[in-house]
Design a protein around this motif. Structure first.
Motif, PDB file in Angstrom:
ATOM      1  N   SER A 136      25.943 -62.949  -0.360  1.00  0.00           N
ATOM      2  CA  SER A 136      27.293 -63.242   0.133  1.00  0.00           C
ATOM      3  C   SER A 136      28.302 -62.758  -0.896  1.00  0.00           C
ATOM      4  O   SER A 136      28.313 -63.243  -2.036  1.00  0.00           O
ATOM      5  CB  SER A 136      27.468 -64.745   0.336  1.00  0.00           C
ATOM      6  N   LEU A 165      31.159 -63.560  -1.196  1.00  0.00           N
ATOM      7  CA  LEU A 165      32.045 -64.636  -1.628  1.00  0.00           C
ATOM      8  C   LEU A 165      31.883 -64.888  -3.134  1.00  0.00           C
ATOM      9  O   LEU A 165      32.806 -65.361  -3.794  1.00  0.00           O
ATOM     10  CB  LEU A 165      31.709 -65.908  -0.839  1.00  0.00           C
ATOM     11  N   HIS A 170      26.392 -59.973   3.391  1.00  0.00           N
ATOM     12  CA  HIS A 170      26.975 -61.097   4.133  1.00  0.00           C
ATOM     13  C   HIS A 170      28.441 -61.259   3.733  1.00  0.00           C
ATOM     14  O   HIS A 170      28.772 -61.394   2.555  1.00  0.00           O
ATOM     15  CB  HIS A 170      26.183 -62.367   3.805  1.00  0.00           C
ATOM     16  N   ASP A 176      31.888 -63.341   4.288  1.00  0.00           N
ATOM     17  CA  ASP A 176      32.407 -64.637   4.731  1.00  0.00           C
ATOM     18  C   ASP A 176      33.910 -64.564   4.975  1.00  0.00           C
ATOM     19  O   ASP A 176      34.694 -64.405   4.038  1.00  0.00           O
ATOM     20  CB  ASP A 176      32.112 -65.698   3.668  1.00  0.00           C
ATOM     21  N   HIS A 215      30.275 -63.336   8.918  1.00  0.00           N
ATOM     22  CA  HIS A 215      30.261 -64.769   9.258  1.00  0.00           C
ATOM     23  C   HIS A 215      31.706 -65.226   9.406  1.00  0.00           C
ATOM     24  O   HIS A 215      32.444 -65.286   8.417  1.00  0.00           O
ATOM     25  CB  HIS A 215      29.527 -65.506   8.123  1.00  0.00           C
ATOM     26  N   PRO A 238      30.637 -75.404   5.369  1.00  0.00           N
ATOM     27  CA  PRO A 238      31.219 -74.092   5.125  1.00  0.00           C
ATOM     28  C   PRO A 238      32.569 -74.194   4.417  1.00  0.00           C
ATOM     29  O   PRO A 238      33.306 -75.161   4.599  1.00  0.00           O
ATOM     30  CB  PRO A 238      31.379 -73.510   6.533  1.00  0.00           C
ATOM     31  N   GLY A 239      32.862 -73.179   3.610  1.00  0.00           N
ATOM     32  CA  GLY A 239      34.149 -73.132   2.926  1.00  0.00           C
ATOM     33  C   GLY A 239      34.048 -72.630   1.502  1.00  0.00           C
ATOM     34  O   GLY A 239      34.955 -71.951   1.032  1.00  0.00           O
ATOM     35  N   GLY A 269      28.429 -71.801  -4.000  1.00  0.00           N
ATOM     36  CA  GLY A 269      27.990 -72.566  -5.156  1.00  0.00           C
ATOM     37  C   GLY A 269      27.761 -74.047  -4.915  1.00  0.00           C
ATOM     38  O   GLY A 269      27.668 -74.821  -5.861  1.00  0.00           O
ATOM     39  N   ASP A 275      22.161 -70.371   5.313  1.00  0.00           N
ATOM     40  CA  ASP A 275      23.360 -70.025   4.540  1.00  0.00           C
ATOM     41  C   ASP A 275      23.851 -71.250   3.772  1.00  0.00           C
ATOM     42  O   ASP A 275      24.300 -72.224   4.378  1.00  0.00           O
ATOM     43  CB  ASP A 275      24.446 -69.531   5.500  1.00  0.00           C
ATOM     44  N   GLY A 311      23.456 -72.520  -0.655  1.00  0.00           N
ATOM     45  CA  GLY A 311      22.558 -73.106  -1.652  1.00  0.00           C
ATOM     46  C   GLY A 311      21.181 -72.476  -1.722  1.00  0.00           C
ATOM     47  O   GLY A 311      20.269 -73.059  -2.312  1.00  0.00           O
ATOM     48  N   GLY A 340      24.777 -66.437  -2.389  1.00  0.00           N
ATOM     49  CA  GLY A 340      25.952 -65.984  -3.127  1.00  0.00           C
ATOM     50  C   GLY A 340      25.751 -66.172  -4.618  1.00  0.00           C
ATOM     51  O   GLY A 340      25.394 -65.249  -5.344  1.00  0.00           O
ATOM     52  N   ALA A 341      25.961 -67.406  -5.066  1.00  0.00           N
ATOM     53  CA  ALA A 341      25.879 -67.706  -6.504  1.00  0.00           C
ATOM     54  C   ALA A 341      24.557 -67.249  -7.101  1.00  0.00           C
ATOM     55  O   ALA A 341      24.527 -66.682  -8.201  1.00  0.00           O
ATOM     56  CB  ALA A 341      26.068 -69.212  -6.704  1.00  0.00           C
TER      57      ALA A 341
END
Ligand code: DX5
Ligand code: ZN
Length: 229
Positions: free
Chosen positions: A12, A14, A37, A39, A70, A145-146, A149, A177, A179, A199-200
């Motif tokens: 992601s 993000l 991905h 976001d 997404h 969602p939002g 991390g 999606d 964690g 992501g993270a």
């Protein structure tokens, strides 16, 4: 024949450097990402704002493979065409973001794109059997969602298992999606998912100028995920 695709890792962006998205997309693909991905957040459906169709169109030339978009925006229907024109391959939508989820999914397919349904942690899956024929992907949100991390919600694992049963042998990707990491990948895949958004866990320790860490992170997540099969 059962639909058992290879595990896909979808970083992601993000968690990428927002001032350098083009290079970040090229770097993660070069380091083994299967999908990118993307976001999209509106500050209304979710409590964060990212970017819109113009950014997706700008990213498109930097992504060779699948652009997995997404959409966390409400209303959803008036914007589907713009994201399709921006070059998305997948458009994933939340049922809470419009009045008629079946129609939104039909619209996405009508625009020539693969249609995804995103399911929030507090959202029931009772609707899914009635939507299966419109779906190419189901995205189980394992965080609210939002934001990137956040901690993985183990409470969603039974939902993944139930969706795996509902999907059966249909060619529908089951994506998780939120964690996803080396620590959680095994239980995600053991529950039946085959696409991990991360992501993270992908972007930590690296940059577009120093992308080897991305490659190591993707490889470790993939190995942990494959260990569950
Ligand atoms: C959350 C987004 C996710 C998020 C995942 O609203 O949909 O894609 O970026 O980030 P991590 O892997 O950091 O939880
Ligand atoms: Zn997402």
């Amino acid at each position: 024949m059962a639909f058992v695709p290879k595990i896909k890792i979808a970083p992601s962006i993000l968690a990428a450097d927002f001032s350098n998205f083009g290079a970040e997309c090229r770097a993660i693909e070069a380091q083994g990402a299967d999908w990118v991905h993307v976001d999209v957040m509106d500050g209304h459906f979710v409590p964060n704002i990212t970017f819109g169709p113009a950014m997706c169109a700008a990213l498109r030339p930097h992504i060779k493979g699948v652009m997995d978009v997404h959409l966390m925006i409400e209303p959803i229907d008036p914007f589907l065409e713009a994201f399709a024109k921006a070059g998305a391959d997948h458009l994933t939508v939340h049922p809470e973001a419009g009045p008629h989820i079946h129609r939104s999914l039909q619209t996405i397919r009508g625009l020539g794109k693969k249609a995804g349904l995103a399911i929030n942690p507090g959202t029931d899956i009772g609707m899914v059997p009635y939507l299966l024929d419109q779906l190419d992907l189901i995205c189980v949100m394992t965080v609210n969602p939002g934001f990137g991390g956040q901690s993985f919600l183990d409470s969603q694992l039974p939902k993944i298992r139930a969706l795996r049963e509902m999907i059966g042998e249909r060619p529908i990707f089951l994506q998780v999606d939120g964690g996803a990491s080396v620590e959680t990948a095994q239980r995600i895949v053991a529950a039946g998912a085959n696409v991990l958004v991360a992501g993270a866990a992908v972007f930590k320790g690296g940059s577009a100028d120093n992308p080897d860490a991305y490659g190591r992170n993707i490889k470790m997540i993939r190995e942990a995920a494959q260990g569950a099969r």
